[in-house]
Design a protein around this motif. Sequence first.
Motif, PDB file in Angstrom:
ATOM      1  N   ASP A   1      65.132  97.158   2.784  1.00 29.28           N
ATOM      2  CA  ASP A   1      64.986  97.980   3.979  1.00 29.28           C
ATOM      3  C   ASP A   1      66.262  97.780   4.777  1.00 29.28           C
ATOM      4  N   ILE A   2      67.043  98.850   4.897  1.00 30.95           N
ATOM      5  CA  ILE A   2      68.364  98.776   5.516  1.00 30.95           C
ATOM      6  C   ILE A   2      68.321  99.457   6.869  1.00 30.95           C
ATOM      7  N   GLU A   3      68.744  98.734   7.906  1.00 30.23           N
ATOM      8  CA  GLU A   3      68.810  99.284   9.242  1.00 30.23           C
ATOM      9  C   GLU A   3      70.128 100.046   9.386  1.00 30.23           C
ATOM     10  N   VAL A   4      70.040 101.333   9.687  1.00 32.93           N
ATOM     11  CA  VAL A   4      71.229 102.177   9.794  1.00 32.93           C
ATOM     12  C   VAL A   4      71.608 102.304  11.264  1.00 32.93           C
ATOM     13  N   THR A   5      72.833 101.895  11.583  1.00 39.18           N
ATOM     14  CA  THR A   5      73.352 102.004  12.945  1.00 39.18           C
ATOM     15  C   THR A   5      74.600 102.879  12.923  1.00 39.18           C
ATOM     16  N   ASP A   6      75.130 103.172  14.088  1.00 38.52           N
ATOM     17  CA  ASP A   6      76.345 103.988  14.170  1.00 38.52           C
ATOM     18  C   ASP A   6      77.587 103.219  13.717  1.00 38.52           C
ATOM     19  N   GLU A   7      77.514 101.910  13.727  1.00 40.44           N
ATOM     20  CA  GLU A   7      78.648 101.090  13.297  1.00 40.44           C
ATOM     21  C   GLU A   7      78.469 100.674  11.840  1.00 40.44           C
ATOM     22  N   ASP A   8      79.590 100.466  11.148  1.00 43.87           N
ATOM     23  CA  ASP A   8      79.539  99.983   9.772  1.00 43.87           C
ATOM     24  C   ASP A   8      78.960  98.571   9.751  1.00 43.87           C
ATOM     25  N   GLN A   9      78.246  98.272   8.676  1.00 38.33           N
ATOM     26  CA  GLN A   9      77.656  96.953   8.509  1.00 38.33           C
ATOM     27  C   GLN A   9      78.175  96.318   7.226  1.00 38.33           C
ATOM     28  N   ASP A  10      78.260  95.026   7.223  1.00 39.49           N
ATOM     29  CA  ASP A  10      78.749  94.261   6.083  1.00 39.49           C
ATOM     30  C   ASP A  10      77.956  92.952   6.065  1.00 39.49           C
ATOM     31  N   TYR A  11      77.067  92.792   5.086  1.00 40.33           N
ATOM     32  CA  TYR A  11      76.238  91.589   5.074  1.00 40.33           C
ATOM     33  C   TYR A  11      75.804  91.216   3.659  1.00 40.33           C
ATOM     34  N   ILE A  12      75.141  90.061   3.566  1.00 38.50           N
ATOM     35  CA  ILE A  12      74.708  89.485   2.296  1.00 38.50           C
ATOM     36  C   ILE A  12      73.187  89.405   2.269  1.00 38.50           C
TER      37      ILE A  12
ATOM     38  N   LEU B   1      76.461  93.790   0.602  1.00 37.35           N
ATOM     39  CA  LEU B   1      76.145  95.167   0.968  1.00 37.35           C
ATOM     40  C   LEU B   1      77.063  95.635   2.084  1.00 37.35           C
ATOM     41  N   LYS B   2      77.579  96.842   1.939  1.00 35.13           N
ATOM     42  CA  LYS B   2      78.323  97.510   3.005  1.00 35.13           C
ATOM     43  C   LYS B   2      77.613  98.827   3.267  1.00 35.13           C
ATOM     44  N   VAL B   3      77.304  99.098   4.532  1.00 38.93           N
ATOM     45  CA  VAL B   3      76.605 100.318   4.916  1.00 38.93           C
ATOM     46  C   VAL B   3      77.486 101.106   5.859  1.00 38.93           C
ATOM     47  N   HIS B   4      77.691 102.387   5.539  1.00 40.11           N
ATOM     48  CA  HIS B   4      78.528 103.267   6.362  1.00 40.11           C
ATOM     49  C   HIS B   4      77.752 104.535   6.667  1.00 40.11           C
ATOM     50  N   LYS B   5      77.637 104.871   7.955  1.00 33.61           N
ATOM     51  CA  LYS B   5      76.975 106.108   8.368  1.00 33.61           C
ATOM     52  C   LYS B   5      78.056 107.155   8.608  1.00 33.61           C
ATOM     53  N   ASP B   6      78.014 108.227   7.818  1.00 32.62           N
ATOM     54  CA  ASP B   6      78.981 109.322   7.944  1.00 32.62           C
ATOM     55  C   ASP B   6      78.369 110.376   8.864  1.00 32.62           C
ATOM     56  N   ILE B   7      78.783 110.359  10.119  1.00 36.37           N
ATOM     57  CA  ILE B   7      78.213 111.252  11.124  1.00 36.37           C
ATOM     58  C   ILE B   7      78.587 112.704  10.837  1.00 36.37           C
ATOM     59  N   LEU B   8      79.784 112.932  10.355  1.00 40.83           N
ATOM     60  CA  LEU B   8      80.252 114.288  10.078  1.00 40.83           C
ATOM     61  C   LEU B   8      79.407 114.984   9.007  1.00 40.83           C
ATOM     62  N   HIS B   9      79.092 114.257   7.930  1.00 36.64           N
ATOM     63  CA  HIS B   9      78.330 114.838   6.820  1.00 36.64           C
ATOM     64  C   HIS B   9      76.840 114.475   6.853  1.00 36.64           C
ATOM     65  N   HIS B  10      76.401 113.777   7.893  1.00 33.96           N
ATOM     66  CA  HIS B  10      75.002 113.378   8.058  1.00 33.96           C
ATOM     67  C   HIS B  10      74.477 112.642   6.823  1.00 33.96           C
ATOM     68  N   SER B  11      75.218 111.637   6.399  1.00 32.17           N
ATOM     69  CA  SER B  11      74.809 110.864   5.224  1.00 32.17           C
ATOM     70  C   SER B  11      75.050 109.378   5.472  1.00 32.17           C
ATOM     71  N   VAL B  12      74.452 108.577   4.608  1.00 38.04           N
ATOM     72  CA  VAL B  12      74.625 107.126   4.659  1.00 38.04           C
ATOM     73  C   VAL B  12      75.144 106.678   3.301  1.00 38.04           C
ATOM     74  N   GLN B  13      76.216 105.883   3.299  1.00 44.74           N
ATOM     75  CA  GLN B  13      76.783 105.354   2.062  1.00 44.74           C
ATOM     76  C   GLN B  13      76.483 103.865   1.997  1.00 44.74           C
ATOM     77  N   ILE B  14      75.996 103.424   0.840  1.00 44.18           N
ATOM     78  CA  ILE B  14      75.710 102.013   0.622  1.00 44.18           C
ATOM     79  C   ILE B  14      76.533 101.544  -0.564  1.00 44.18           C
TER      80      ILE B  14
END
Length: 66
Positions: free
Chosen positions: A20-31, A43-56
């Motif tokens: 269960d990944i918490e998606v925020t406006d800032e990039d996340q980097d955790y173990i 894990l690195k989580v990136h929220k792409d606001i322009l394309h309305h997607s989340v990259q993991i």
Amino acid sequence: MSMLSKTISCPFCGHPVHMDIEVTDEDQDYIEDCSNCCNPIHLKVHKDILHHSVQIFVDAEDEQYY
């Protein structure tokens, strides 16, 4: 802020791991530890606001970048 449920494959043992990944406006980097082999999953989580997607991005914690 929202939650995303995702099943990934452990880069060490290949076991499917539910996260269960918490998606925020800032990039996340955790173990997170694999529930099967207990090795650390990076894990690195990136929220792409322009394309309305989340990259993991998933990799082994001990991989080195050059």
